[in-house]
Design a protein around this motif. Structure first.
Motif, PDB file in Angstrom:
ATOM      1  N   THR A 380      81.464  30.414  49.281  1.00 14.48           N
ATOM      2  CA  THR A 380      82.616  29.592  49.682  1.00 14.48           C
ATOM      3  C   THR A 380      82.988  29.888  51.132  1.00 14.48           C
ATOM      4  N   SER A 381      82.944  31.156  51.512  1.00 14.77           N
ATOM      5  CA  SER A 381      83.232  31.544  52.906  1.00 14.77           C
ATOM      6  C   SER A 381      82.215  30.934  53.860  1.00 14.77           C
ATOM      7  N   PHE A 382      80.946  30.901  53.420  1.00 13.48           N
ATOM      8  CA  PHE A 382      79.890  30.293  54.246  1.00 13.48           C
ATOM      9  C   PHE A 382      80.185  28.806  54.475  1.00 13.48           C
ATOM     10  N   ILE A 383      80.618  28.115  53.410  1.00 12.75           N
ATOM     11  CA  ILE A 383      80.941  26.680  53.521  1.00 12.75           C
ATOM     12  C   ILE A 383      82.129  26.480  54.467  1.00 12.75           C
ATOM     13  N   GLU A 384      83.151  27.352  54.349  1.00 13.12           N
ATOM     14  CA  GLU A 384      84.320  27.257  55.236  1.00 13.12           C
ATOM     15  C   GLU A 384      83.917  27.439  56.696  1.00 13.12           C
ATOM     16  N   GLU A 385      83.047  28.407  56.932  1.00 12.53           N
ATOM     17  CA  GLU A 385      82.557  28.653  58.298  1.00 12.53           C
ATOM     18  C   GLU A 385      81.773  27.444  58.811  1.00 12.53           C
ATOM     19  N   ARG A 398      77.853  18.109  51.432  1.00 13.77           N
ATOM     20  CA  ARG A 398      76.791  18.435  50.460  1.00 13.77           C
ATOM     21  C   ARG A 398      77.025  19.812  49.844  1.00 13.77           C
ATOM     22  N   LEU A 399      77.324  20.803  50.688  1.00 12.01           N
ATOM     23  CA  LEU A 399      77.540  22.164  50.190  1.00 12.01           C
ATOM     24  C   LEU A 399      78.779  22.237  49.297  1.00 12.01           C
ATOM     25  N   MET A 400      79.830  21.515  49.669  1.00 18.16           N
ATOM     26  CA  MET A 400      81.038  21.479  48.830  1.00 18.16           C
ATOM     27  C   MET A 400      80.732  20.874  47.460  1.00 18.16           C
ATOM     28  N   CYS A 401      79.942  19.796  47.457  1.00 18.73           N
ATOM     29  CA  CYS A 401      79.572  19.145  46.187  1.00 18.73           C
ATOM     30  C   CYS A 401      78.707  20.060  45.334  1.00 18.73           C
ATOM     31  N   LYS A 413      93.141  25.651  44.093  1.00 14.76           N
ATOM     32  CA  LYS A 413      93.420  26.291  45.380  1.00 14.76           C
ATOM     33  C   LYS A 413      92.248  26.097  46.342  1.00 14.76           C
ATOM     34  N   ASP A 414      91.007  26.304  45.850  1.00 13.70           N
ATOM     35  CA  ASP A 414      89.821  26.136  46.696  1.00 13.70           C
ATOM     36  C   ASP A 414      89.614  24.674  47.075  1.00 13.70           C
ATOM     37  N   TYR A 415      89.861  23.784  46.120  1.00 13.25           N
ATOM     38  CA  TYR A 415      89.682  22.352  46.386  1.00 13.25           C
ATOM     39  C   TYR A 415      90.601  21.902  47.516  1.00 13.25           C
ATOM     40  N   ARG A 416      91.879  22.275  47.403  1.00 10.00           N
ATOM     41  CA  ARG A 416      92.848  21.872  48.429  1.00 10.00           C
ATOM     42  C   ARG A 416      92.519  22.482  49.786  1.00 10.00           C
ATOM     43  N   SER A 417      92.129  23.764  49.760  1.00  9.72           N
ATOM     44  CA  SER A 417      91.815  24.469  51.008  1.00  9.72           C
ATOM     45  C   SER A 417      90.608  23.850  51.716  1.00  9.72           C
ATOM     46  N   LEU A 418      89.521  23.626  50.968  1.00 10.37           N
ATOM     47  CA  LEU A 418      88.305  23.058  51.564  1.00 10.37           C
ATOM     48  C   LEU A 418      88.543  21.626  52.048  1.00 10.37           C
ATOM     49  N   LYS A 419      89.273  20.858  51.248  1.00  8.61           N
ATOM     50  CA  LYS A 419      89.571  19.468  51.614  1.00  8.61           C
ATOM     51  C   LYS A 419      90.390  19.425  52.913  1.00  8.61           C
ATOM     52  N   THR A 420      91.407  20.286  53.006  1.00  6.73           N
ATOM     53  CA  THR A 420      92.259  20.330  54.205  1.00  6.73           C
ATOM     54  C   THR A 420      91.444  20.715  55.437  1.00  6.73           C
ATOM     55  N   GLN A 421      90.617  21.771  55.287  1.00  9.68           N
ATOM     56  CA  GLN A 421      89.794  22.223  56.420  1.00  9.68           C
ATOM     57  C   GLN A 421      88.829  21.124  56.860  1.00  9.68           C
ATOM     58  N   TYR A 422      88.250  20.436  55.876  1.00  9.58           N
ATOM     59  CA  TYR A 422      87.275  19.382  56.190  1.00  9.58           C
ATOM     60  C   TYR A 422      87.955  18.247  56.967  1.00  9.58           C
ATOM     61  N   LEU A 442      81.242  14.313  41.713  1.00  9.58           N
ATOM     62  CA  LEU A 442      80.499  15.236  42.585  1.00  9.58           C
ATOM     63  C   LEU A 442      81.382  16.323  43.179  1.00  9.58           C
ATOM     64  N   LEU A 443      82.667  16.036  43.363  1.00 10.79           N
ATOM     65  CA  LEU A 443      83.582  17.012  43.954  1.00 10.79           C
ATOM     66  C   LEU A 443      84.911  16.912  43.212  1.00 10.79           C
ATOM     67  N   THR A 444      85.116  17.817  42.251  1.00 10.22           N
ATOM     68  CA  THR A 444      86.270  17.700  41.355  1.00 10.22           C
ATOM     69  C   THR A 444      87.053  19.007  41.274  1.00 10.22           C
ATOM     70  N   GLU A 445      88.248  18.904  40.723  1.00 13.15           N
ATOM     71  CA  GLU A 445      89.069  20.084  40.436  1.00 13.15           C
ATOM     72  C   GLU A 445      88.902  20.440  38.967  1.00 13.15           C
ATOM     73  N   GLN A 446      88.821  21.722  38.678  1.00 14.14           N
ATOM     74  CA  GLN A 446      88.599  22.162  37.299  1.00 14.14           C
ATOM     75  C   GLN A 446      89.708  21.721  36.353  1.00 14.14           C
ATOM     76  N   SER A 447      90.960  21.941  36.727  1.00 21.38           N
ATOM     77  CA  SER A 447      92.065  21.693  35.794  1.00 21.38           C
ATOM     78  C   SER A 447      92.129  20.229  35.370  1.00 21.38           C
ATOM     79  N   ALA A 448      91.883  19.311  36.327  1.00 20.10           N
ATOM     80  CA  ALA A 448      91.923  17.881  35.992  1.00 20.10           C
ATOM     81  C   ALA A 448      90.868  17.550  34.956  1.00 20.10           C
ATOM     82  N   GLY A 449      89.678  18.083  35.144  1.00 17.24           N
ATOM     83  CA  GLY A 449      88.581  17.814  34.212  1.00 17.24           C
ATOM     84  C   GLY A 449      88.896  18.347  32.830  1.00 17.24           C
ATOM     85  N   GLU A 450      89.495  19.584  32.776  1.00 14.32           N
ATOM     86  CA  GLU A 450      89.803  20.196  31.493  1.00 14.32           C
ATOM     87  C   GLU A 450      90.906  19.420  30.761  1.00 14.32           C
ATOM     88  N   THR A 451      91.910  18.972  31.495  1.00 12.95           N
ATOM     89  CA  THR A 451      92.997  18.207  30.879  1.00 12.95           C
ATOM     90  C   THR A 451      92.480  16.919  30.261  1.00 12.95           C
TER      91      THR A 451
END
Length: 641
Positions: A380-385, A398-401, A413-422, A442-451
C-alpha cells in the motif's frame, strides 16, 4: 482422471476462409453502389480492414477517395458517398451533418451506410430524428471474426468490455452468437460446450437458438474443433491487471499491438523511421520467443545472432556453383531473418530502458506481495508513493485495483486515503473513474460489499428463487465480491516452490508471471477439462458467483443448459489411450475453442499454449478483443461515446 504427460498437439484449422468470406461480402456490398464513390471509414475499422482488403482491392471496386470518419472532407466531386462504420450514435450524427450540409447547398448524392458487424435500431432512430433516414440505404457487413494468427481470432470489439460489464448493455451478445454460429458451421459441430459467467450463458443460449433456426447446416461433417469453453472477463480480473512478463505481452504493454501488428519507432529501428511489423507465426524469430519469459529472450536472440553469422560465414569456403545456390535459395531468407532479429533485439533494448525507468522490478515485487497476501501495508505504501510521484495515472489505478480485488475490497480508511491522494495528484476529473471502478467491482470498499451481501442473503430467504436471482444479480452489479484469496487457496494459484523457479524450463503455467501466480482463467479451463465438467469444483463456482454450464453434444442438443448434478453427462473428452488416439474423433476433441468475452491477454494465451503442449491439446482463442491492464483501465476512464 489426470492428464497424461506431454503429447503431440493437433494442428489448428485453417482460418483463411474467414478472411475470404469477409472480403467477398465487402466487395459485394460495395458493388451494390455501382460507379465511382468516396469511402468514409471509421478509425477503429481501418486496421481490421487493412488485414482483409487493402487499398488496391478497394480501388478495383471503384472506390475513388478514402476519408477517415470524423475528419471533414474537402469539397468532393463524387456523386456517391459510402460510409463503413460501427453502429454508434455519434457516427450517425456525423453522417447526418454531411447529408444535411449537402441538402442546404443543393448538392444531390447517393448515400450508403455499411454497418459492421451489424446495425442497431438506435442508429436508424437517430437518422430518422435528423431527417435523413429516407436519404440513405443501410447494409450490414457481417465481419465478426478476424484471424490475427493461426490460433487467435479477434472480433475487434474493444468496447464490448465497457458496454457489457460496466453499462449492462447486451447489444453485442447477438454478434458473439453469430460469430459462434459461423465457426460452428465451418469447423464444427462442437461436441461439448463449457462456460462460466452470465454473458457466456446468454451468448451460448442465443447461439443455440440461432442453430435451431438454421436447422444445423453442418450436421454429418467431420468436426475440426471438438470443444468450446466460454468465459466472462469478470470471472478473472486479477490476471488482466497483472504486469505481463512474457515477450508478446511486454511488447503489447510497451508498444501496443494493434490488430496483430505493432509500430516500432526510431528507438527500436535505430533509424529515423518507424516500421510496422506483423507479429505472427510467420515471423521465424518472433514465433520462437513470443511465449518465453522475458529473462530468457536476450539469451535466445544472442544465440540466434551467432547462428545467423555462422550461416553467412559459410560463403567464404564456397565454390562458384555453391555460391550461386546460396544466393538463389538461402540469402533472401537469411536477410529477412536478420532484419527481424535486429528489430526484436531493438524492441528488447527499448523495453529494458523503459522498464528500468519505471522501477519495474519494484512494481513486480509489490504485485507478487499482493497476489500472495504478504506485506500488504508495504505494498500500500508503494502504491501511495507511486501516486505521489505521479508516475502514471493508469499504472496507479491498476495497482489500486489489484490491491482491492486481491483483498476483497479496501478497508474504508485506505479507500478514502488512496482516492484522495489520487485525485490530488492526477486531478478531480477522475471522480467518474472511481465511480465506474466501484460499479464494476474493481475498486471497492470492504464494508459496503459486506453490508450488501448480508442484505442479499436475508432478502433471498423471503422471496422465490427466481426473484432472489434477479435481486442477487442487481447486488452483484453494485458490489461484486472477488473472493480471490479463497479461490486462490482452493485452486492452488500461488505455487509453493523449493528454491528458485526455473523460468527457462517452466513446470506449470505460473511461468507467465515469473512463477508467482497461475492465471485463474487458465486454471479454471485446465481443471474443468481435467475433470470433464464442473464436478468437484462446486465451492470454486460458488465463490465465482456461479453461472457455470456444461452441455454435451452441443451442436445437436436442445437449448437446455446443464450444471453438475442436473442429470447432464460429464464425459467431456475421450480417455487418451492409444485406441482413442487412432480415432479421428479424438483429434477434434483435443482442439478447444477458448472464448473470452470482454478480452483476453497475451499472458493467458501463452499459458494455455503451454498447457496445450503439456497435455496434448490445441487451444484456439476467440476474443472480443486483445486486452491488457492499460486497456482495462482506459475503458473505465473514458466517457461513453
Amino acid at each position: 482422471m489426470a492428464f497424461a504427460g506431454r503429447r503431440d498437439v493437433p494442428e489448428a484449422p485453417d482460418f483463411g476462409i474467414l478472411k475470404r468470406l469477409a472480403r467477398d461480402q465487402l466487395i459485394y456490398l460495395l458493388e451494390q453502389l455501382p460507379g465511382k464513390k468516396d469511402l468514409f471509414i471509421e478509425a477503429d475499422l481501418m486496421s481490421p480492414l487493412d488485414r482483409i482488403a487493402n487499398v488496391s482491392i478497394l480501388k478495383q471496386h471503384e472506390v475513388d477517395k478514402l476519408y477517415k470518419v470524423e475528419s471533414r472532407p474537402a469539397l468532393s466531386a463524387s456523386d456517391q458517398f459510402c460510409f463503413l462504420v460501427r453502429p454508434r450514435i455519434k457516427t450517425m450524427r456525423y453522417i447526418a451533418d454531411i447529408i444535411n450540409a449537402d441538402k442546404m447547398s443543393g448538392r444531390s448524392r447517393k448515400y450508403k451506410i455499411i454497418f459492421s458487424p451489424q446495425k442497431f435500431y438506435a442508429c436508424e432512430m437517430v437518422l430518422e430524428e435528423e431527417g435523413v433516414f429516407g436519404d440513405v440505404t443501410c447494409d450490414e457487413w457481417s465481419f465478426y471474426l478476424l484471424p490475427l494468427d493461426e490460433d487467435i481470432i479477434s472480433m475487434e470489439l474493444p468496447e464490448f468490455f465497457r458496454d457489457y460489464f460496466l453499462e449492462g448493455d447486451h447489444r453485442w451478445i447477438n454478434s458473439v452468437a453469430r460469430a459462434l454460429q459461423l465457426l460452428n458451421s465451418l469447423y464444427g459441430p462442437f461436441g461439448k460446450a463449457y462456460g462460466i459467467g452470465r454473458c457466456a450463458k446468454m451468448s451460448y443460449e442465443l447461439w443455440r437458438e440461432l442453430e435451431e433456426e438454421s436447422e444445423g447446416d453442418g450436421q454429418g461433417r467431420k468436426p475440426e474443433i471438438g470443444n468450446i469453453f466460454l468465459m466472462d472477463r469478470d470471472t478473472d480480473y486479477v490476471t488482466a491487471l497483472c504486469s505481463q512478463v512474457v515477450y508478446e505481452g511486454l511488447v503489447d504493454d510497451t508498444f501496443r499491438i494493434k490488430c496483430g501488428s505493432v509500430d516500432f519507432g526510431p528507438d527500436v529501428t535505430s533509424s529515423d523511421k518507424s516500421i510496422k511489423v506483423l507479429l505472427n507465426a510467420q515471423d521465424k524469430v518472433f514465433s520462437q520467443i513470443r511465449n518465453e519469459h522475458f529473462s530468457s529472450v536476450f539469451g535466445f536472440l544472442s544465440q540466434k545472432s551467432r547462428n545467423l553469422q555462422a550461416q553467412y560465414d559459410r560463403r567464404r569456403s564456397m565454390d562458384i556453383k555453391q555460391m550461386k545456390n546460396f544466393v538463389s535459395q538461402e540469402l533472401k531468407g537469411l536477410k529477412q531473418e536478420h532484419r527481424l532479429l535486429s528489430l526484436h533485439i531493438g524492441a528488447c533494448e527499448s523495453i529494458m530502458k523503459k522498464k528500468t525507468k519505471q522501477d519495474f522490478q519494484e512494481m513486480i515485487k509489490a504485485e507478487h506481495s499482493l497476489l500472495e497476501g504478504f506485506d500488504i501495508r508495504e505494498s500500500t505504501s508503494f502504491i501511495e508513493e507511486h501516486i505521489d510521484r505521479q508516475v502514471s495515472p493508469i499504472e496507479s489505478l491498476r495497482l489500486m485495483c489489484l490491491l482491492s480485488i486481491t483483498e476483497n475490497g479496501l478497508i474504508p480508511k485506505d479507500y478514502r486515503s488512496l482516492k484522495t491522494q489520487y485525485l490530488q495528484s492526477y486531478g478531480p476529473e477522475h471522480l467518474l473513474t472511481f465511480h465506474n471502478l466501484k460499479r464494476i467491482g474493481l475498486l471497492t470498499e470492504q464494508s459496503a460489499g459486506e453490508t450488501l451481501t448480508a442484505v442479499e442473503s436475508k432478502v433471498s430467504k423471503l422471496v422465490t428463487d427466481r426473484a432472489a436471482g434477479k435481486i442477487t444479480d442487481a447486488f452483484n452489479s453494485l458490489a461484486r465480491k472477488s473472493n480471490f484469496r479463497a479461490i486462490s487457496k482452493k485452486l492452488g494459484l500461488i505455487p509453493r516452490v523449493d528454491g528458485e523457479y526455473d523460468l527457462k524450463m517452466p513446470r506449470d503455467m505460473a511461468y507467465v508471471f515469473s512463477g508467482a501466480y497461475v492465471p485463474l482463467s487458465c486454471k479454471i479451463i485446465e481443471q474443468v477439462l481435467e475433470r470433464r465438467g464442473w464436478l468437484g469444483l462446486e465451492e470454486v463456482v460458488r465463490l465465482l458467483n456461479g453461472n457455470e454450464f456444461l452441455v454435451s453434444g452441443s451442436a445437436s442438443a436442445g437449448l437446455g443448459v446443464g450444471v453438475p448434478g442436473a442429470g447432464v453427462s460429464h464425459s467431456a473428452l475421450p480417455a487418451p489411450d492409444s485406441a482413442a488416439e487412432d480415432n479421428p474423433a479424438w483429434e477434434s476433441q483435443r482442439v478447444v475453442l477458448a472464448v473470452f468475452l470482454g478480452g483476453c491477454s497475451f499472458s493467458e494465451i501463452a499459458a494455455l499454449r503451454f498447457l496445450g503442449k503439456e497435455r496434448g491439446f490445441k487451444f484456439i482463442f476467440l476474443t472480443t478483443a486483445i486486452t491488457n491492464s492499460a486497456r482495462l483501465m482506459e475503458a473505465m476512464t473514458e466517457a461513453k461515446a
